[in-house]
Design a protein around this motif. Structure first.
Motif, PDB file in Angstrom:
ATOM      1  N   GLN A  94    -177.733  33.600  34.107  1.00  0.00           N
ATOM      2  CA  GLN A  94    -176.978  34.551  33.293  1.00  0.00           C
ATOM      3  C   GLN A  94    -175.515  34.137  33.172  1.00  0.00           C
ATOM      4  O   GLN A  94    -174.901  34.294  32.109  1.00  0.00           O
ATOM      5  CB  GLN A  94    -177.095  35.944  33.908  1.00  0.00           C
ATOM      6  N   ALA A  95    -174.954  33.607  34.252  1.00  0.00           N
ATOM      7  CA  ALA A  95    -173.559  33.150  34.193  1.00  0.00           C
ATOM      8  C   ALA A  95    -173.417  31.979  33.221  1.00  0.00           C
ATOM      9  O   ALA A  95    -172.470  31.925  32.428  1.00  0.00           O
ATOM     10  CB  ALA A  95    -173.076  32.752  35.590  1.00  0.00           C
ATOM     11  N   TYR A  96    -174.359  31.043  33.262  1.00  0.00           N
ATOM     12  CA  TYR A  96    -174.309  29.916  32.329  1.00  0.00           C
ATOM     13  C   TYR A  96    -174.512  30.382  30.891  1.00  0.00           C
ATOM     14  O   TYR A  96    -173.911  29.832  29.959  1.00  0.00           O
ATOM     15  CB  TYR A  96    -175.350  28.868  32.705  1.00  0.00           C
ATOM     16  N   GLU A  97    -175.353  31.381  30.704  1.00  0.00           N
ATOM     17  CA  GLU A  97    -175.548  31.893  29.337  1.00  0.00           C
ATOM     18  C   GLU A  97    -174.250  32.500  28.812  1.00  0.00           C
ATOM     19  O   GLU A  97    -173.895  32.312  27.645  1.00  0.00           O
ATOM     20  CB  GLU A  97    -176.664  32.933  29.314  1.00  0.00           C
ATOM     21  N   ARG A  98    -173.520  33.218  29.661  1.00  0.00           N
ATOM     22  CA  ARG A  98    -172.236  33.784  29.244  1.00  0.00           C
ATOM     23  C   ARG A  98    -171.233  32.685  28.896  1.00  0.00           C
ATOM     24  O   ARG A  98    -170.356  32.888  28.060  1.00  0.00           O
ATOM     25  CB  ARG A  98    -171.678  34.670  30.361  1.00  0.00           C
ATOM     26  N   GLU A  99    -171.366  31.529  29.543  1.00  0.00           N
ATOM     27  CA  GLU A  99    -170.492  30.392  29.267  1.00  0.00           C
ATOM     28  C   GLU A  99    -170.951  29.608  28.039  1.00  0.00           C
ATOM     29  O   GLU A  99    -170.349  28.596  27.685  1.00  0.00           O
ATOM     30  CB  GLU A  99    -170.456  29.453  30.477  1.00  0.00           C
ATOM     31  N   LEU A 100    -172.046  30.062  27.407  1.00  0.00           N
ATOM     32  CA  LEU A 100    -172.660  29.401  26.254  1.00  0.00           C
ATOM     33  C   LEU A 100    -173.216  28.027  26.619  1.00  0.00           C
ATOM     34  O   LEU A 100    -173.410  27.175  25.747  1.00  0.00           O
ATOM     35  CB  LEU A 100    -171.665  29.270  25.093  1.00  0.00           C
ATOM     36  N   GLU A 101    -173.491  27.826  27.910  1.00  0.00           N
ATOM     37  CA  GLU A 101    -174.141  26.596  28.370  1.00  0.00           C
ATOM     38  C   GLU A 101    -175.651  26.870  28.418  1.00  0.00           C
ATOM     39  O   GLU A 101    -176.246  27.080  29.483  1.00  0.00           O
ATOM     40  CB  GLU A 101    -173.609  26.186  29.741  1.00  0.00           C
TER      41      GLU A 101
END
Length: 228
Positions: A94-101
């Motif tokens: 979820q953190a990576y998704e928020r970073e658009l990664e």
């Protein structure tokens, strides 16, 4: 001790995880599988790794809520390395998704789905059902995998013919200056224009990412022989 560590981690994340899992939310050829930080965990020398895991997890939760997603990933990975459990995998994704990664997010979500046991149950009253989480994350993976990469090719001179393809199929065809949507993966991009040398280059298009390329085309040259 292992069970204690699991309870500690789940309890510390319980309310946040429940809220996140309630949020509304295609494989592809040539996909590169990202290297995951959790696959490079170093042996801990801590006398109490379970307690350290809980501390890292709490810091990760706080950083996530503050919007510091790289910092949250670092802490969550540290928590997982001290006391491996499936719940931090979802949180890292979820953190990576928020970073658009999105590539990293998909990889961690896939690891989460594979890691949750089929008989896993909620360990506390406020913790969401792991099986429901698996369903939600599986659906989320499909959504993310279908996010197109956006490619724009500018050429000099303009009006060149662009083909993006891989060994299996032609993915897209357009003209220079226009945005082209492709599925994430590895491709060969071919740029053609009458009277100019054809240009080919290998590109890697990550899910959901924009790319811009510029090519100055070289004119074809011939020889002129003049007899007087």
């Amino acid at each position: 001790m292992r069970a204690l560590a699991v309870i500690l981690v789940v309890a510390s994340w319980c309310s946040t995880a429940a809220a996140q899992s309630a949020r509304p939310n295609g494989g592809y050829i040539g996909r590169d599988i990202p290297v995951l930080e959790i696959d490079d965990c170093r042996p801990t020398t801590s006398a109490n790794p379970q307690a350290e895991a809980g501390e890292h997890f709490e810091r990760g939760k706080l950083l996530y809520e503050q919007g510091d997603y790289p910092g949250a990933v670092k802490e969550l990975v540290a928590a997982y390395c001290r006391s491996p459990h499936w719940l931090p995998l979802m949180s890292i994704g979820q953190a990576y998704e928020r970073e658009l990664e999105y590539e990293k997010a998909i990889a961690y979500f896939e690891r989460f789905v594979l890691t949750v046991p089929d008989d896993a149950k909620a360990l506390s009253a406020c913790d969401p059902d792991p099986q429901e989480q698996k369903k939600l994350i599986t659906a989320r993976i499909k959504v993310l995998e279908n996010l197109p990469a956006k490619v724009r090719v500018n050429t000099e001179p303009g009006d060149a013919h662009i083909v993006i393809a891989n060994d299996a199929r032609k993915e897209a065809e357009s003209t220079s200056g226009k945005e082209i949507e492709v599925t994430g993966g590895r491709y060969t991009m071919t740029i053609e224009r009458e009277g100019y040398h054809t240009v080919t280059r290998e590109i890697v298009a990550e899910v959901g990412k924009p790319y811009t390329f510029f090519e100055k085309l070289e004119p074809k040259r011939g020889r002129l022989r003049v007899h007087v």
